[in-house]
Write an enzyme that holds these catalytic residues in place. Structure first.
Site, PDB file in Angstrom:
ATOM      1  N   ASN A 161      -9.952  -0.344   0.448  1.00  4.67           N
ATOM      2  CA  ASN A 161      -8.391  -0.196   0.577  1.00  4.67           C
ATOM      3  C   ASN A 161      -8.047  -0.710  -1.082  1.00  4.67           C
ATOM      4  OD1 ASN A 161      -5.705  -0.787   0.713  1.00  4.67           O
ATOM      5  ND2 ASN A 161      -5.988  -1.544   2.824  1.00  4.67           N
ATOM      6  N   HIS A 208      -3.626   7.054   3.515  1.00  4.29           N
ATOM      7  CA  HIS A 208      -4.069   5.609   2.948  1.00  4.29           C
ATOM      8  C   HIS A 208      -5.335   5.569   3.418  1.00  4.29           C
ATOM      9  CE1 HIS A 208      -3.905   1.705   1.604  1.00  4.29           C
ATOM     10  NE2 HIS A 208      -3.464   1.091   2.811  1.00  4.29           N
ATOM     11  N   CYS A 262       0.731  -1.236  -0.057  1.00 11.64           N
ATOM     12  CA  CYS A 262       0.119  -0.036   0.123  1.00 11.64           C
ATOM     13  C   CYS A 262       0.716   1.236  -0.178  1.00 11.64           C
ATOM     14  CB  CYS A 262      -0.927  -0.067   1.433  1.00 11.64           C
ATOM     15  SG  CYS A 262      -2.003  -1.272   1.052  1.00 11.64           S
TER      16      CYS A 262
HETATM   17  N1  ACO Z   1     -17.779  -9.376   9.349  1.00 11.50           N
HETATM   18  C1  ACO Z   1     -17.956  -9.867  10.619  1.00 11.50           C
HETATM   19  N2  ACO Z   1     -17.281  -9.872  11.777  1.00 11.50           N
HETATM   20  C2  ACO Z   1     -15.887 -10.037  11.243  1.00 11.50           C
HETATM   21  C3  ACO Z   1     -15.504  -9.622   9.920  1.00 11.50           C
HETATM   22  C4  ACO Z   1     -16.348  -9.245   9.204  1.00 11.50           C
HETATM   23  N3  ACO Z   1     -16.233  -8.964   7.909  1.00 11.50           N
HETATM   24  N4  ACO Z   1     -14.362  -9.755  10.188  1.00 11.50           N
HETATM   25  C5  ACO Z   1     -13.538 -10.111  11.239  1.00 11.50           C
HETATM   26  N5  ACO Z   1     -14.887 -10.230  12.090  1.00 11.50           N
HETATM   27  C6  ACO Z   1     -14.896 -10.703  13.515  1.00 11.50           C
HETATM   28  C7  ACO Z   1     -13.521 -11.424  14.084  1.00 11.50           C
HETATM   29  O1  ACO Z   1     -13.676 -12.727  13.616  1.00 11.50           O
HETATM   30  C8  ACO Z   1     -13.542 -11.157  15.531  1.00 11.50           C
HETATM   31  O2  ACO Z   1     -14.470 -12.111  16.090  1.00 11.50           O
HETATM   32  P1  ACO Z   1     -14.197 -12.595  17.366  1.00 11.50           P
HETATM   33  O3  ACO Z   1     -14.302 -11.615  18.361  1.00 11.50           O
HETATM   34  O4  ACO Z   1     -15.343 -13.546  17.546  1.00 11.50           O
HETATM   35  O5  ACO Z   1     -13.123 -13.458  17.436  1.00 11.50           O
HETATM   36  C9  ACO Z   1     -14.119  -9.614  15.504  1.00 11.50           C
HETATM   37  O6  ACO Z   1     -14.887  -9.410  14.318  1.00 11.50           O
HETATM   38  C10 ACO Z   1     -13.131  -8.695  15.767  1.00 11.50           C
HETATM   39  O7  ACO Z   1     -12.106  -8.921  14.830  1.00 11.50           O
HETATM   40  P2  ACO Z   1     -10.722  -7.909  15.075  1.00 11.50           P
HETATM   41  O8  ACO Z   1     -10.003  -8.507  13.693  1.00 11.50           O
HETATM   42  O9  ACO Z   1     -10.339  -7.767  16.299  1.00 11.50           O
HETATM   43  O10 ACO Z   1     -11.438  -6.586  14.425  1.00 11.50           O
HETATM   44  P3  ACO Z   1     -10.907  -5.057  14.275  1.00 11.50           P
HETATM   45  O11 ACO Z   1     -11.706  -4.174  15.177  1.00 11.50           O
HETATM   46  O12 ACO Z   1      -9.387  -4.972  14.518  1.00 11.50           O
HETATM   47  O13 ACO Z   1     -10.922  -4.878  12.681  1.00 11.50           O
HETATM   48  C11 ACO Z   1     -10.089  -4.634  10.729  1.00 11.50           C
HETATM   49  C12 ACO Z   1     -10.561  -5.679  11.727  1.00 11.50           C
HETATM   50  C13 ACO Z   1     -11.054  -4.042  10.236  1.00 11.50           C
HETATM   51  C14 ACO Z   1      -9.400  -5.769   9.652  1.00 11.50           C
HETATM   52  C15 ACO Z   1      -9.023  -3.731  11.551  1.00 11.50           C
HETATM   53  O14 ACO Z   1      -8.140  -4.666  12.433  1.00 11.50           O
HETATM   54  C16 ACO Z   1      -8.049  -2.984  10.337  1.00 11.50           C
HETATM   55  O15 ACO Z   1      -8.536  -2.348   9.639  1.00 11.50           O
HETATM   56  N6  ACO Z   1      -6.782  -3.496  10.148  1.00 11.50           N
HETATM   57  C17 ACO Z   1      -6.046  -2.691   9.168  1.00 11.50           C
HETATM   58  C18 ACO Z   1      -5.907  -3.746   8.054  1.00 11.50           C
HETATM   59  C19 ACO Z   1      -5.250  -3.077   6.779  1.00 11.50           C
HETATM   60  O16 ACO Z   1      -5.243  -1.935   6.841  1.00 11.50           O
HETATM   61  N7  ACO Z   1      -4.724  -3.887   5.992  1.00 11.50           N
HETATM   62  C20 ACO Z   1      -3.956  -3.334   4.820  1.00 11.50           C
HETATM   63  C21 ACO Z   1      -2.824  -2.968   5.010  1.00 11.50           C
HETATM   64  S1  ACO Z   1      -2.459  -2.118   3.362  1.00 11.50           S
HETATM   65  C22 ACO Z   1      -1.609  -3.116   2.427  1.00 11.50           C
HETATM   66  O17 ACO Z   1      -0.516  -3.128   2.311  1.00 11.50           O
HETATM   67  C23 ACO Z   1      -2.651  -4.004   1.513  1.00 11.50           C
END
Ligand code: ACO
Length: 343
Positions: free
Chosen positions: A284, A254, A114
């Site tokens: 993203n 980003h 990214c």
């Molecule tokens: N729908 C419903 N529930 C979900 C989903 C979904 N799509 N995805 C995850 N969950 C659940 C998980 O299983 C978890 O359940 P549990 O508590 O029963 O185990 C719960 O939601 C919480 O999951 P977390 O991963 O802790 O949620 P978080 O608040 O951290 O949000 C997210 C997840 C949106 C991925 C966030 O962490 C994020 O945006 N991180 C950055 C990711 C990113 O930007 N990556 C790209 C980098 S750039 C590149 O180079 C491509």
């Protein structure tokens, strides 16, 4: 005196097909409410079968060249930022070069996930400052949908496709790319990866059966690093440019998650009016996210010569990057061109 590298053209391309949160509700165990509140995303774009990364990059690049008032033959160098190339070989930059007819340009790919666009902007500006190139096309494109497991709710709701490009041009003005900051933490490689298809794990029936050609991610690990890295690299880039945060007119972050954007905004004490945000419409889009947001802002927002823009990103690797660009007097650069140009 070294020339500076000014942005003189920009363009972006998005596939027509929209994948909404409601569509995803029918595909995986998720909800519009979860996606909106955790990420800010409402919909994303998905490339059609003929829309490869090079096809989308070429469309964005043509718009950027038109905007700059240049022909493809006027470009010295093409740097293509992508994590989702058309092929492992040849490079997507070379495909873009052929499609554009940029016969006088060298071309190469840069893979920094990214942060790819900002890494490429940094490289391109240094080619110009060193006097090696006068006009560089920096293009970023991603077809992340091709690498999504649409049964994995932790990734497939986040990513989208698109392309964007800028033309960087040598200028004697005190404008253009004022500073860049690049960082990496390779020990966190497992946090975001496409494990198979490279030399470590070549494609095989086993890797395909195990779904190892898809993006896998530990999102919450990235979340913590992202906010710290975005805030820190932003401060460093502004300081290296000899400016303070109050001198920055717009910040283009980003577009991965609105919560990361807001946390970075709070850390940097930025007004809402300074932020460019479109994550709700495209999700993203990897290396393309910053330049799509930049191009949309430039198409619609007021910008004047002397205005300072801050761009900042984080991504797989892990990597982070920031750049400060002072807007140049583009009409003056166009007026001073020695070579034959488009009307
Ligand atoms: N729908 C419903 N529930 C979900 C989903 C979904 N799509 N995805 C995850 N969950 C659940 C998980 O299983 C978890 O359940 P549990 O508590 O029963 O185990 C719960 O939601 C919480 O999951 P977390 O991963 O802790 O949620 P978080 O608040 O951290 O949000 C997210 C997840 C949106 C991925 C966030 O962490 C994020 O945006 N991180 C950055 C990711 C990113 O930007 N990556 C790209 C980098 S750039 C590149 O180079 C491509």
């Amino acid at each position: 005196m070294h020339p500076n590298a000014a942005i003189t053209g920009w363009g972006h391309y998005l596939p027509e097909r929209i994948l909404s949160n409601q569509d995803l509700e029918k595909m995986v165990a998720t909800s519009d409410e979860w996606i909106r509140t955790r990420t800010g995303i409402q919909e994303r774009r998905v490339a059609g079968p003929s829309e490869t990364t090079s096809v989308m990059c070429t469309r964005a690049a043509r718009l950027a060249l038109d905007r700059a008032g240049l022909f493809a033959q006027d470009i010295d160098l093409i740097i293509c930022a992508t994590t989702t190339p058309d092929h492992l070989l040849p490079g997507t930059g070379c495909l873009v070069q052929r499609k554009l007819g940029a016969d006088n340009a060298g071309a190469f790919d840069l893979n920094s996930a990214c942060t790819g666009f900002l890494y490429a902007l940094s490289v391109a500006s240094q080619f110009i400052q060193a006097g090696t190139s006068r006009r560089v096309l920096v293009v970023a494109g991603e077809t992340l949908s091709r690498f999504m497991n649409y049964q994995d709710r932790t990734t497939c709701v986040l990513f989208g496709d698109g392309a964007a490009a800028v033309v960087l041009e040598a200028t004697e003005q005190q404008a253009g790319v004022l500073s860049t900051v690049l960082g990496a933490r390779g020990d966190a490689e497992h946090i975001l990866a496409i494990e198979a298809g490279g030399s470590a794990r070549p494609a095989s029936p086993d890797t395909v059966a195990a779904g190892e050609h898809f993006v896998r991610m530990q999102g919450n690990e990235i979340f913590k690093t992202a906010i710290r890295a975005m805030a820190q690299s932003s401060r460093q880039a502004v300081q290296r440019a000899g400016l303070s945060m109050s001198d920055i007119h717009r910040v283009v972050p980003h577009q991965a998650n609105s919560r990361i954007i807001v946390a970075t905004q709070q850390a940097l004490k930025l007004d809402d009016s300074k932020l460019v945000v479109n994550v709700e419409r495209y999700g993203n889009t990897g290396s393309t996210s910053v330049p799509i947001a930049l191009a949309e802002f430039l198409d619609t927002g007021p910008i004047h010569a002397g205005d300072n823009l801050l761009m900042v990103a984080f991504g797989g690797g892990l990597t982070w990057a920031a750049a400060v660009v002072r807007w140049a007097d583009i009409a003056q650069i166009q007026g001073q061109r020695a070579t034959p140009l488009a009307a």
